[in-house]
Scaffold this motif. Structure first.
Motif, PDB file in Angstrom:
ATOM      1  N   VAL A  86       0.581   0.651 -10.295  1.00 11.11           N
ATOM      2  CA  VAL A  86       0.268   0.772  -8.862  1.00 11.11           C
ATOM      3  C   VAL A  86       0.425  -0.566  -8.171  1.00 11.11           C
ATOM      4  O   VAL A  86       1.014  -0.667  -7.089  1.00 11.11           O
ATOM      5  CB  VAL A  86      -1.157   1.318  -8.665  1.00 11.11           C
ATOM      6  CG1 VAL A  86      -1.591   1.167  -7.214  1.00 11.11           C
ATOM      7  CG2 VAL A  86      -1.237   2.779  -9.080  1.00 11.11           C
ATOM      8  N   ALA A  89       4.006  -1.373  -7.592  1.00 13.19           N
ATOM      9  CA  ALA A  89       4.611  -0.489  -6.599  1.00 13.19           C
ATOM     10  C   ALA A  89       4.119  -0.802  -5.189  1.00 13.19           C
ATOM     11  O   ALA A  89       4.882  -0.695  -4.221  1.00 13.19           O
ATOM     12  CB  ALA A  89       4.319   0.968  -6.952  1.00 13.19           C
ATOM     13  N   VAL A  90       2.846  -1.191  -5.044  1.00 12.57           N
ATOM     14  CA  VAL A  90       2.303  -1.536  -3.721  1.00 12.57           C
ATOM     15  C   VAL A  90       3.099  -2.690  -3.118  1.00 12.57           C
ATOM     16  O   VAL A  90       3.525  -2.634  -1.952  1.00 12.57           O
ATOM     17  CB  VAL A  90       0.808  -1.903  -3.823  1.00 12.57           C
ATOM     18  CG1 VAL A  90       0.332  -2.610  -2.544  1.00 12.57           C
ATOM     19  CG2 VAL A  90      -0.037  -0.654  -4.052  1.00 12.57           C
ATOM     20  N   LEU A  93       6.601  -1.578  -2.066  1.00  7.74           N
ATOM     21  CA  LEU A  93       6.605  -0.782  -0.836  1.00  7.74           C
ATOM     22  C   LEU A  93       6.368  -1.653   0.395  1.00  7.74           C
ATOM     23  O   LEU A  93       6.997  -1.456   1.442  1.00  7.74           O
ATOM     24  CB  LEU A  93       5.535   0.304  -0.908  1.00  7.74           C
ATOM     25  CG  LEU A  93       5.830   1.506  -1.812  1.00  7.74           C
ATOM     26  CD1 LEU A  93       4.631   2.445  -1.874  1.00  7.74           C
ATOM     27  CD2 LEU A  93       7.067   2.270  -1.330  1.00  7.74           C
ATOM     28  N   THR A 108       3.106   8.231  -0.300  1.00  3.63           N
ATOM     29  CA  THR A 108       4.400   7.721  -0.764  1.00  3.63           C
ATOM     30  C   THR A 108       4.254   7.031  -2.116  1.00  3.63           C
ATOM     31  O   THR A 108       5.089   7.199  -3.011  1.00  3.63           O
ATOM     32  CB  THR A 108       4.987   6.738   0.269  1.00  3.63           C
ATOM     33  OG1 THR A 108       5.144   7.405   1.518  1.00  3.63           O
ATOM     34  CG2 THR A 108       6.337   6.205  -0.189  1.00  3.63           C
ATOM     35  N   LEU A 109       3.194   6.246  -2.266  1.00  2.00           N
ATOM     36  CA  LEU A 109       2.918   5.566  -3.530  1.00  2.00           C
ATOM     37  C   LEU A 109       2.759   6.585  -4.659  1.00  2.00           C
ATOM     38  O   LEU A 109       3.330   6.418  -5.752  1.00  2.00           O
ATOM     39  CB  LEU A 109       1.652   4.734  -3.375  1.00  2.00           C
ATOM     40  CG  LEU A 109       1.213   3.847  -4.545  1.00  2.00           C
ATOM     41  CD1 LEU A 109       2.239   2.767  -4.814  1.00  2.00           C
ATOM     42  CD2 LEU A 109      -0.148   3.225  -4.225  1.00  2.00           C
ATOM     43  N   GLU A 112       6.128   8.077  -5.590  1.00  2.00           N
ATOM     44  CA  GLU A 112       6.964   7.120  -6.331  1.00  2.00           C
ATOM     45  C   GLU A 112       6.539   7.049  -7.797  1.00  2.00           C
ATOM     46  O   GLU A 112       7.372   6.884  -8.686  1.00  2.00           O
ATOM     47  CB  GLU A 112       6.851   5.732  -5.691  1.00  2.00           C
ATOM     48  CG  GLU A 112       7.378   5.645  -4.290  1.00  2.00           C
ATOM     49  CD  GLU A 112       8.708   4.928  -4.195  1.00  2.00           C
ATOM     50  OE1 GLU A 112       8.993   4.097  -5.081  1.00  2.00           O
ATOM     51  OE2 GLU A 112       9.453   5.215  -3.242  1.00  2.00           O
ATOM     52  N   SER A 117      -2.350  11.683  -5.310  1.00  2.00           N
ATOM     53  CA  SER A 117      -3.174  10.672  -4.638  1.00  2.00           C
ATOM     54  C   SER A 117      -4.558  10.614  -5.262  1.00  2.00           C
ATOM     55  O   SER A 117      -5.145   9.530  -5.396  1.00  2.00           O
ATOM     56  CB  SER A 117      -3.284  10.995  -3.140  1.00  2.00           C
ATOM     57  OG  SER A 117      -2.022  10.942  -2.509  1.00  2.00           O
ATOM     58  N   ILE A 137      -4.865  -2.107  -1.343  1.00  2.00           N
ATOM     59  CA  ILE A 137      -3.682  -2.018  -0.486  1.00  2.00           C
ATOM     60  C   ILE A 137      -3.876  -2.841   0.784  1.00  2.00           C
ATOM     61  O   ILE A 137      -2.973  -3.580   1.207  1.00  2.00           O
ATOM     62  CB  ILE A 137      -3.376  -0.549  -0.144  1.00  2.00           C
ATOM     63  CG1 ILE A 137      -2.919   0.197  -1.398  1.00  2.00           C
ATOM     64  CG2 ILE A 137      -2.315  -0.461   0.948  1.00  2.00           C
ATOM     65  CD1 ILE A 137      -2.807   1.694  -1.208  1.00  2.00           C
TER      66      ILE A 137
END
Length: 206
Positions: A86, A89-90, A93, A108-109, A112, A117, A137
């Motif tokens: 995560v 990926a954060v 993005l 979206t996260l 991906e 969620s 985030i």
């Protein structure tokens, strides 16, 4: 606490669960590696070591690397593995040119990473000493805002839009709580040399 997690908090310190410790020699080696990192080691036994300090301030990358070099490995839970994915990926993005609004970021996260969620929120809640997914985030988004203020000439409204904020007021309010000053004052301090740009960028990239 999840089974097979690499860390368990207790009253005395943090317990690290470690693979490949099969004899007294392994116990001595693990103690030496941890003490070599400057950690205060309270106890080492087959499969586990207890060190002083809460989980959220330990340098897990250095611990993992030192143990791996010596032939050992931290036991990691599925939640910890997902948290690591995560985090990567954060940042990916946030740095994409296509803007993601706040409300779209977590869906979206999740898409991906191929999970729901709910799973993303749950994995952060299960890792000891960790902040919430939304808190993480937001913190990374505001770190990136600091970086853009330090290294680009984008106006503050453009930075807010690039980071997915629906309004300049929302961005400014969150930034003020995070950095203890407004975005414009932050940039003025940079330009006046009160803050050192290269030090800020180095800190934000860690």
């Amino acid at each position: 606490m999840l089974p097979n997690s690499s860390v368990t908090p207790n009253a005395a310190g943090c317990v690290l669960y470690i693979k490949h410790m099969v004899c007294a020699r392994g116990v001595r080696m693990v103690r030496r590696e941890l003490e070599g990192l400057g950690l205060r080691v309270l106890d080492v036994r087959l499969g586990a070591a207890t060190v002083v300090g809460p989980a959220d301030i330990l340098d897990w990358a250095r611990i993992r690397e030192a143990l791996a070099t010596a032939g050992f490995a931290l036991l990691e839970s599925p939640a910890q593995q997902l948290v690591a994915r995560v985090k990567q990926a954060v940042d990916e993005l946030l740095h994409r040119p296509d803007t993601l609004r706040h409300r779209d970021f977590i869906p979206t996260l999740a898409k991906e990473l191929g999970v729901s969620s709910r799973q993303l929120h749950a994995c952060f809640a299960q890792v000891p000493g960790h902040e919430s997914l939304l808190g993480y985030i937001t913190r990374r988004r505001l770190h990136y805002a600091q970086q853009l203020l330090a290294t680009s000439r984008l106006d503050i409204g453009r930075i807010a839009r690039q980071l997915g904020y629906g309004s300049l007021a929302h961005f400014s309010g969150q930034f003020r709580r995070f950095a203890q000053c407004s975005p414009s004052v932050y940039r003025q301090q940079l330009e006046a040399g009160i803050l050192l740009t290269k030090d800020i960028v180095a800190h934000l990239n860690n």
